[in-house]
Design a protein around this motif. Structure first.
Motif, PDB file in Angstrom:
ATOM      1  N   ILE A   1       8.657  35.189  37.243  1.00  0.00           N
ATOM      2  CA  ILE A   1       7.991  36.236  36.474  1.00  0.00           C
ATOM      3  C   ILE A   1       8.926  36.655  35.350  1.00  0.00           C
ATOM      4  O   ILE A   1      10.113  36.931  35.578  1.00  0.00           O
ATOM      5  CB  ILE A   1       7.632  37.445  37.362  1.00  0.00           C
ATOM      6  CG1 ILE A   1       6.556  37.037  38.376  1.00  0.00           C
ATOM      7  CG2 ILE A   1       7.142  38.612  36.511  1.00  0.00           C
ATOM      8  CD1 ILE A   1       6.140  38.165  39.299  1.00  0.00           C
ATOM      9  N   LEU A   2       8.393  36.695  34.136  1.00  0.00           N
ATOM     10  CA  LEU A   2       9.130  37.182  32.974  1.00  0.00           C
ATOM     11  C   LEU A   2       8.642  38.578  32.649  1.00  0.00           C
ATOM     12  O   LEU A   2       7.434  38.834  32.615  1.00  0.00           O
ATOM     13  CB  LEU A   2       8.930  36.269  31.771  1.00  0.00           C
ATOM     14  CG  LEU A   2       9.229  34.785  31.966  1.00  0.00           C
ATOM     15  CD1 LEU A   2       9.092  34.056  30.638  1.00  0.00           C
ATOM     16  CD2 LEU A   2      10.609  34.578  32.546  1.00  0.00           C
ATOM     17  N   LEU A   3       9.569  39.497  32.398  1.00  0.00           N
ATOM     18  CA  LEU A   3       9.260  40.890  32.089  1.00  0.00           C
ATOM     19  C   LEU A   3       9.740  41.175  30.668  1.00  0.00           C
ATOM     20  O   LEU A   3      10.900  41.535  30.445  1.00  0.00           O
ATOM     21  CB  LEU A   3       9.953  41.813  33.097  1.00  0.00           C
ATOM     22  CG  LEU A   3       9.572  41.591  34.575  1.00  0.00           C
ATOM     23  CD1 LEU A   3      10.532  42.364  35.491  1.00  0.00           C
ATOM     24  CD2 LEU A   3       8.134  41.998  34.831  1.00  0.00           C
ATOM     25  N   TYR A   4       8.840  40.997  29.704  1.00  0.00           N
ATOM     26  CA  TYR A   4       9.203  41.211  28.300  1.00  0.00           C
ATOM     27  C   TYR A   4       9.319  42.702  28.008  1.00  0.00           C
ATOM     28  O   TYR A   4       8.536  43.517  28.500  1.00  0.00           O
ATOM     29  CB  TYR A   4       8.161  40.580  27.377  1.00  0.00           C
ATOM     30  CG  TYR A   4       8.256  39.079  27.326  1.00  0.00           C
ATOM     31  CD1 TYR A   4       9.053  38.446  26.382  1.00  0.00           C
ATOM     32  CD2 TYR A   4       7.556  38.284  28.227  1.00  0.00           C
ATOM     33  CE1 TYR A   4       9.156  37.071  26.333  1.00  0.00           C
ATOM     34  CE2 TYR A   4       7.655  36.902  28.184  1.00  0.00           C
ATOM     35  CZ  TYR A   4       8.453  36.301  27.246  1.00  0.00           C
ATOM     36  OH  TYR A   4       8.567  34.929  27.201  1.00  0.00           O
ATOM     37  N   ARG A   5      10.308  43.040  27.159  1.00  0.00           N
ATOM     38  CA  ARG A   5      10.517  44.438  26.813  1.00  0.00           C
ATOM     39  C   ARG A   5       9.527  44.931  25.761  1.00  0.00           C
ATOM     40  O   ARG A   5       9.416  46.134  25.557  1.00  0.00           O
ATOM     41  CB  ARG A   5      11.953  44.636  26.314  1.00  0.00           C
ATOM     42  CG  ARG A   5      13.015  44.415  27.401  1.00  0.00           C
ATOM     43  CD  ARG A   5      14.398  44.690  26.850  1.00  0.00           C
ATOM     44  NE  ARG A   5      15.422  44.624  27.867  1.00  0.00           N
ATOM     45  CZ  ARG A   5      16.085  43.520  28.212  1.00  0.00           C
ATOM     46  NH1 ARG A   5      15.799  42.379  27.597  1.00  0.00           N
ATOM     47  NH2 ARG A   5      17.008  43.540  29.154  1.00  0.00           N
ATOM     48  N   SER A   6       8.847  44.031  25.103  1.00  0.00           N
ATOM     49  CA  SER A   6       7.863  44.428  24.099  1.00  0.00           C
ATOM     50  C   SER A   6       6.853  43.314  23.922  1.00  0.00           C
ATOM     51  O   SER A   6       7.152  42.134  24.158  1.00  0.00           O
ATOM     52  CB  SER A   6       8.533  44.740  22.762  1.00  0.00           C
ATOM     53  OG  SER A   6       9.048  43.550  22.173  1.00  0.00           O
ATOM     54  N   LEU A   7       5.651  43.685  23.493  1.00  0.00           N
ATOM     55  CA  LEU A   7       4.644  42.679  23.189  1.00  0.00           C
ATOM     56  C   LEU A   7       5.049  41.852  21.979  1.00  0.00           C
ATOM     57  O   LEU A   7       4.718  40.677  21.870  1.00  0.00           O
ATOM     58  CB  LEU A   7       3.289  43.366  22.938  1.00  0.00           C
ATOM     59  CG  LEU A   7       2.582  43.924  24.177  1.00  0.00           C
ATOM     60  CD1 LEU A   7       1.333  44.686  23.769  1.00  0.00           C
ATOM     61  CD2 LEU A   7       2.234  42.806  25.156  1.00  0.00           C
ATOM     62  N   GLU A   8       5.780  42.487  21.061  1.00  0.00           N
ATOM     63  CA  GLU A   8       6.226  41.776  19.870  1.00  0.00           C
ATOM     64  C   GLU A   8       7.115  40.593  20.244  1.00  0.00           C
ATOM     65  O   GLU A   8       7.016  39.511  19.671  1.00  0.00           O
ATOM     66  CB  GLU A   8       6.977  42.719  18.932  1.00  0.00           C
ATOM     67  CG  GLU A   8       6.098  43.742  18.231  1.00  0.00           C
ATOM     68  CD  GLU A   8       5.603  44.836  19.165  1.00  0.00           C
ATOM     69  OE1 GLU A   8       6.217  45.037  20.246  1.00  0.00           O
ATOM     70  OE2 GLU A   8       4.598  45.485  18.834  1.00  0.00           O
ATOM     71  N   SER A   9       8.018  40.812  21.229  1.00  0.00           N
ATOM     72  CA  SER A   9       8.898  39.728  21.657  1.00  0.00           C
ATOM     73  C   SER A   9       8.103  38.592  22.270  1.00  0.00           C
ATOM     74  O   SER A   9       8.373  37.405  22.014  1.00  0.00           O
ATOM     75  CB  SER A   9       9.930  40.256  22.657  1.00  0.00           C
ATOM     76  OG  SER A   9      10.703  39.195  23.188  1.00  0.00           O
ATOM     77  N   LEU A  10       7.113  38.932  23.093  1.00  0.00           N
ATOM     78  CA  LEU A  10       6.284  37.920  23.730  1.00  0.00           C
ATOM     79  C   LEU A  10       5.524  37.102  22.689  1.00  0.00           C
ATOM     80  O   LEU A  10       5.529  35.863  22.721  1.00  0.00           O
ATOM     81  CB  LEU A  10       5.311  38.595  24.696  1.00  0.00           C
ATOM     82  CG  LEU A  10       4.235  37.723  25.343  1.00  0.00           C
ATOM     83  CD1 LEU A  10       4.842  36.533  26.048  1.00  0.00           C
ATOM     84  CD2 LEU A  10       3.395  38.560  26.299  1.00  0.00           C
ATOM     85  N   LYS A  11       4.888  37.777  21.749  1.00  0.00           N
ATOM     86  CA  LYS A  11       4.115  37.076  20.719  1.00  0.00           C
ATOM     87  C   LYS A  11       5.027  36.238  19.828  1.00  0.00           C
ATOM     88  O   LYS A  11       4.693  35.106  19.455  1.00  0.00           O
ATOM     89  CB  LYS A  11       3.336  38.086  19.874  1.00  0.00           C
ATOM     90  CG  LYS A  11       2.245  38.827  20.632  1.00  0.00           C
ATOM     91  CD  LYS A  11       1.566  39.836  19.704  1.00  0.00           C
ATOM     92  CE  LYS A  11       0.533  40.662  20.423  1.00  0.00           C
ATOM     93  NZ  LYS A  11      -0.110  41.665  19.526  1.00  0.00           N
ATOM     94  N   GLN A  12       6.176  36.803  19.477  1.00  0.00           N
ATOM     95  CA  GLN A  12       7.104  36.081  18.605  1.00  0.00           C
ATOM     96  C   GLN A  12       7.593  34.804  19.275  1.00  0.00           C
ATOM     97  O   GLN A  12       7.722  33.757  18.628  1.00  0.00           O
ATOM     98  CB  GLN A  12       8.286  36.973  18.233  1.00  0.00           C
ATOM     99  CG  GLN A  12       9.286  36.311  17.295  1.00  0.00           C
ATOM    100  CD  GLN A  12      10.454  37.220  16.958  1.00  0.00           C
ATOM    101  OE1 GLN A  12      10.484  38.376  17.367  1.00  0.00           O
ATOM    102  NE2 GLN A  12      11.409  36.695  16.217  1.00  0.00           N
TER     103      GLN A  12
END
Length: 578
Positions: free
Chosen positions: A218-229
């Protein structure tokens, strides 16, 4: 006792003799050394697998120039490896030393082990090197002391206060198996609040890995921006270097799982939690990859995973329906439609829940968290569209052959050489499994690859080869790691079903392999292009590293293929993102 062959001695004698004294020693490691050290030949190396938290006992071999005060060669090896490894590292210290050292032979070598002294005297005959015993090696003592101090100063993988909780929730997540339902474009948001202030970050965005049976976690991104980028970067990456850069640009906490006992095959999700080892860590564009957590990160990870477990346990059926609805709205199976085929797609209703969780603290009462968990259908749809775009790009690329690395068990002993023709005749009659070929009997013997492992793994390996129709050919093909700048000679077995299996990787600048490879090519020419593969047992017995005929369970006679026969070009190691 093994001795250097004549051609190797002549090559070493041509090196300039340096007026210096080298210190050499082999010592057990109490803890893994910090950073990345060169790995000895008995280990699988870069392309054949990753590390495990339950590594076997390890020794470190160190050769230093006592006169100049720098390290010429260093290796880490399995503690059960024989004394030949000390000589292999010494030869690298002479021929391809670390910078700033130059190739050369020392006038004198000092060691503090009598057995090593006698062994080196026998192995290094005619090289005009004095080999002496001394009771102390001050330079090596200092280097090992500094290395172990650095290892002792490494922080724990997770803070001790949260280690039990993280390990417990990780195994619960493993039992939940969210990857059986969710794919890596299904996003779940976790928003954390508490009366005394939530740890940073207060919101995380989770995606699940493992649907394809490759990597679970499981990956826990700190922001949606990081995930999309990150997704956009993967879409644009066309080279290994760009892929590596995209991987390191992620801003997330992570939980990944590894199978114990060298389970390195697809589909090991059936294993029980006690056979799985969880790993926690952090990725950040400025920090890179870090396989341990600090306190605030551990708290955030623990809270998020507890919430995901509760959410998945309570809403498993609804999550299945959400995934099915998402597929239906696309009008076809995931990854096969165009984001423009249904311009009026409707976003499904989010699934949401709120939980209250308690996390232990050092010297106060447990901290209470209010956690809101919800699916993000709109973001999921956006990532699906990016995924379709990525697959459309991949469809335009030429199909490349898959080089599999699931044939040879981890920690196997690999030998490249030849066996006399009389022994070949005995093997043909005695081994339980034999594949024959029209081999020309010429030269000093049959060029052979020997893979020695444990009896159960040897039988499994033989069965795998038989199910593939047997061995079609054996080849050495160039390979490279463009990120690390290393080049390799890759040993490949081609089976009759057309699959390619990696059995070994060898540094192109390794003088021992270069010599063995030259003999291999010469012998294969004499046998009119035929060679053999032997599968042997006895890895943990007295015959480790030197299997006898009684240990050999299979002989596959096959063609010796050139890299032109397979037409693979130079194979590159491509770093794969989470």
């Amino acid at each position: 006792m093994a001795a250097l062959n004549r051609s190797t001695r002549r090559r070493l004698q041509k090196l300039p003799q340096i007026p210096s004294v080298w210190e050499g020693d082999r010592r057990p490691l109490a803890k893994p050394l910090p950073g990345e050290l060169p790995v000895g030949g008995e280990n699988r190396g870069l392309l054949l697998g990753g590390s495990s938290s339950s590594e076997p006992p390890t020794d470190c071999i160190l050769w230093v120039d006592g006169s100049q005060g720098f390290v010429r060669a260093i290796d880490t090896i399995d503690a059960s490896t024989g004394p030949n490894a000390v000589v292999r590292t010494l030869l690298r210290a002479m021929e391809v030393p670390h910078n700033p050292a130059k190739p050369g032979r020392p006038q004198k070598i000092v060691v503090k082990d009598r057995e090593m002294q006698f062994f080196l005297r026998g192995a290094l005959q005619e090289l005009d090197i004095a080999i002496e015993y001394v009771p102390h090696l001050p330079l090596i003592d200092e280097i090992f002391r500094e290395l172990q101090q650095a290892a002792d100063n490494n922080p724990p993988h997770v803070p001790p206060l949260y280690a039990e909780g993280l390990n417990t929730i990780a195994h619960r997540i493993w039992e939940d198996a969210p990857w059986e339902i969710l794919e890596d474009h299904h996003v779940i948001a976790i928003h954390m609040t508490t009366e005394t202030g939530a740890p940073e970050p207060s919101s995380l965005y989770a995606i699940v890995m493992g649907k394809l049976g490759l990597d679970y976690g499981i990956l826990l991104y700190r922001s949606l921006e990081s995930l999309k980028q990150f997704r956009a970067s993967v879409l644009e990456s066309v080279s290994p270097v760009q892929m590596q850069e995209a991987f390191l640009s992620q801003d997330c906490l992570f939980l990944t799982f590894e199978a114990e006992d060298d389970e390195e095959v697809m589909g090991w999700s059936h294993l029980a939690p006690e056979n799985i080892e969880p790993t926690f860590g952090n990725l950040h564009p400025l920090e890179g990859l870090r396989s341990y957590l600090y306190e605030d990160e551990a708290i955030s990870t623990l809270v998020a995973l507890e919430a995901i477990h509760s959410f998945f346990k309570a809403h498993r059926r609804r999550l299945k329906q959400w995934v099915k609805m998402s597929e239906k709205q696309r009008g076809t199976q995931p990854g096969k439609s165009s984001p423009h085929t249904e311009p009026n797609r409707q976003v499904s209703t989010a699934i949401a829940a709120i939980y209250t969780l308690e996390i232990p603290q050092k010297s106060t009462e447990p901290k209470k968290f209010t956690v809101e968990v919800s699916t993000l259908p709109d973001i999921t749809m956006e990532l699906e569209d990016m995924e379709v775009e990525l697959e459309s790009v991949e469809d335009d690329l030429p199909e490349l052959p898959l080089l599999r690395d699931d044939l040879v068990p981890a920690n196997s002993f690999l030998s490249l050489g030849a066996i006399p023709w009389k022994s070949v005749e005995i093997l043909r009659l005695s081994v339980p499994s034999h594949q024959s070929a029209a081999v020309t009997t010429a030269g000093d013997g049959l060029p052979i690859i020997i893979i020695q492992t444990t009896r159960p793994k040897a039988k499994a390996m033989i069965e795998q080869l038989q199910q593939a129709g047997g061995v079609k050919g054996i080849c050495f093909n160039p390979g490279e790691d463009p990120i690390e700048g290393n080049s390799y000679d890759l040993g490949i077995v081609q089976t009759e079903d057309g699959e390619l299996h990696l059995f070994g990787e060898f540094f192109n600048d390794d003088p021992i392999h270069l010599s063995a490879r030259k003999k291999w090519d010469d012998r294969c020419r004499r046998t009119k292009g035929y060679c053999g593969l032997i599968i042997a047992m006895g890895l943990t017995g007295n015959s480790r590293g030197n299997p006898q005929i009684k240990d050999m369970l299979a002989l596959f006679e096959a063609r010796s293929l050139s890299s032109k026969d397979l037409d693979l070009g130079i194979l590159q190691r491509i770093p794969m993102p989470f």
